[in-house]
Design an enzyme around this catalytic site. Structure first.
Site, mmCIF file in Angstrom:
data_model
loop_
_atom_site.group_PDB
_atom_site.id
_atom_site.type_symbol
_atom_site.label_atom_id
_atom_site.label_comp_id
_atom_site.label_asym_id
_atom_site.label_seq_id
_atom_site.Cartn_x
_atom_site.Cartn_y
_atom_site.Cartn_z
ATOM 1 N N ASP A 95 27.419 -4.859 -14.554
ATOM 2 C CA ASP A 95 26.689 -3.866 -13.480
ATOM 3 C C ASP A 95 26.683 -2.357 -14.186
ATOM 4 O OD1 ASP A 95 26.433 -5.795 -11.510
ATOM 5 O OD2 ASP A 95 28.214 -5.690 -10.478
ATOM 6 N N GLN A 111 28.813 1.981 12.794
ATOM 7 C CA GLN A 111 27.861 1.593 11.842
ATOM 8 C C GLN A 111 27.330 2.707 11.082
ATOM 9 O OE1 GLN A 111 25.854 -1.374 12.108
ATOM 10 N NE2 GLN A 111 27.916 -1.723 13.147
ATOM 11 N N ASP A 143 18.685 7.919 -2.262
ATOM 12 C CA ASP A 143 19.457 7.201 -1.245
ATOM 13 C C ASP A 143 18.892 5.812 -1.725
ATOM 14 O OD1 ASP A 143 21.073 9.296 -0.090
ATOM 15 O OD2 ASP A 143 19.666 9.256 1.541
ATOM 16 N N ASN A 144 17.992 5.702 -2.705
ATOM 17 C CA ASN A 144 17.519 4.424 -2.828
ATOM 18 C C ASN A 144 18.048 3.785 -4.373
ATOM 19 O OD1 ASN A 144 15.691 4.361 -0.695
ATOM 20 N ND2 ASN A 144 14.188 5.778 -1.999
ATOM 21 N N ASP A 193 31.738 -11.433 -1.153
ATOM 22 C CA ASP A 193 32.664 -11.628 -2.272
ATOM 23 C C ASP A 193 34.201 -11.103 -2.018
ATOM 24 O OD1 ASP A 193 30.676 -13.058 -3.745
ATOM 25 O OD2 ASP A 193 30.155 -11.109 -4.582
#
Length: 412
Positions: free
Chosen positions: A85, A356, A197-198, A367
């Site tokens: 990653d 939340q 934030d994307n 995972d």
């Protein structure tokens, strides 16, 4: 770290295989279909009943005794699709250059080949050892802390710079990774291009799809590591790569009365890889999945029910080779109770409460749940404690970007 893109990369391999038999599905339509099959993730809340421990010790020929066993190297074995990653902050020009949307998940195409080299030139690049099974064993090792290398991992990478980084990252996670290294394909990668934030995710399975049983698993030195393990875990995704490797490990576990665990991983596994899945199922002692995967599995097997408790019970009762161990089935349901077969009954286990607003990224939750569960299982804890550890690990991971964690767990 970036589980959804990992899922999509494996889905592409699945599309390549089933399109030969499903000519009515075109590439784009198939990809869209598999994207819709993405699993619901786990968002935990706290509550458990310690009296369950006594009950579970008394019910059924369970492998979960409640004893704590001494840990040693290579007790937990995982095999799957390793990905490196890679994440970095980029600008709009970078996204435009490679035709990326700010918040998206896609499979790498020819036009994205240069992206993976360019992104590493950005400032503050982060690397993590990723892929579903590798994430789970990495989290199990994090939960256990010491000794190092309790967890072993097998998978395929390329002989390249990214492969070297992946080996280093696995070492930093104290996982004893033994990769099959080949020259045909580069190391599998998942790039996260961050703007504000994307996150735009671009995944390329590449070398992870090239694992060869006869060139790695069958080697005496590697098989000795397999034999050292007491608990085995392989995600269903690996059925698209080397089902014969899974069967060999699963048979060994069954013959030696060890614990073999598997994950349904994604709806498309049950749909398009049902035959290899069902060849392994008789050897499965613990089966994981979420509610979406469970429903698809039930449909494919003709269970004629959408009640998750009934699906768990019917799955538990499927034919099994090692009758010394009653199969345990564990289905997560996001923020709703986790469902598990306990002896001859099905029990609900509430997850941990979480605001939340504290949820950052749920992609790694499944995972993480498995990793936490395995960390308790390898110590021979009772089922209730294994689930509690799974809920804790998932609760930590969903508060962070990607499948990452703090230096040490705060778990007792």
């Amino acid at each position: 770290m970036f589980i959804f893109a990992t899922f999509l990369s494996r889905s592409l391999h699945a599309v390549d295989q089933f399109l030969h038999h499903h000519h009515h599905l075109k590439g784009q339509e198939a990809e869209s279909r598999l994207q819709q099959l993405a699993a619901a993730s786990l968002a935990p809340r706290r509550r458990h009943n310690r009296q369950q421990i006594k009950k579970m010790s008394e019910e059924g020929p369970n492998m979960l005794t409640g004893r704590k066993t001494a840990l040693s190297e290579n007790m937990l074995f995982g095999m799957g699709n390793p990905l490196l990653d890679i994440s970095a902050v980029v600008d709009k020009d970078f996204l435009d250059k490679f035709g990326l949307k700010p918040n998206d998940q896609i499979l790498a195409e020819d036009r994205h080949k240069a992206l993976f080299e360019e992104i590493v030139k950005r400032n503050k690049v982060e690397y993590h050892a990723g892929g579903s099974t590798q994430n789970s064993v990495k989290i199990a090792q994090w939960m256990l802390q010491k000794p190092h290398k309790v967890a072993t991992f097998f998978g395929c990478i390329g002989k390249d710079r990214f492969g070297e980084i992946l080996k280093k990252k696995a070492e930093e996670a104290h996982v004893d990774a033994h990769y099959y290294e080949q020259n045909e394909e580069p190391t599998g990668t998942c790039a996260a291009c961050i703007t504000g934030d994307n996150r735009s995710l671009v995944a390329n399975l590449a070398a992870a799809n090239c694992y060869k049983k006869e060139k790695h698993l069958d080697l005496d030195s590697n098989w000795e590591l397999v034999k050292k393990a007491k608990v085995y875990y392989i995600a269903g995704f690996f059925l698209t790569v080397s089902p014969e490797s899974i069967v060999k490990v699963a048979r060994h576990a069954s013959d030696k009365n060890k614990i073999f665990c598997m994950n349904l991983s994604a709806p498309f596994i049950s749909q398009f890889f049902k035959e290899p899945l069902m060849k392994v199922m008789p050897y499965v002692d613990i089966l994981f999945g979420n509610e979406t995967e469970a429903a698809t599995f039930a449909k494919e097997l003709g269970f004629e029910t959408d009640d998750i408790a009934e699906i768990a019970k019917k799955t538990q009762n499927l034919p099994k080779e090692n009758t010394k161990r009653q199969r345990v089935v564990v289905f997560t349901q996001g923020k709703d109770d986790t469902v598990a077969t306990v002896g001859d009954r099905v029990t609900m286990f509430p997850v941990l409460d979480i605001d939340q607003n504290d949820i950052v990224d749920t992609n790694g939750a499944g995972d993480a749940f498995v990793g936490g569960f395995l960390s308790a299982l390898v110590q021979e804890h009772a089922l209730e404690e294994c689930i509690r550890a799974g809920h804790y690990a998932a609760n930590v991971i969903i508060r962070r970007v990607g499948c990452t964690f703090p230096e040490k767990p705060d778990y007792h």
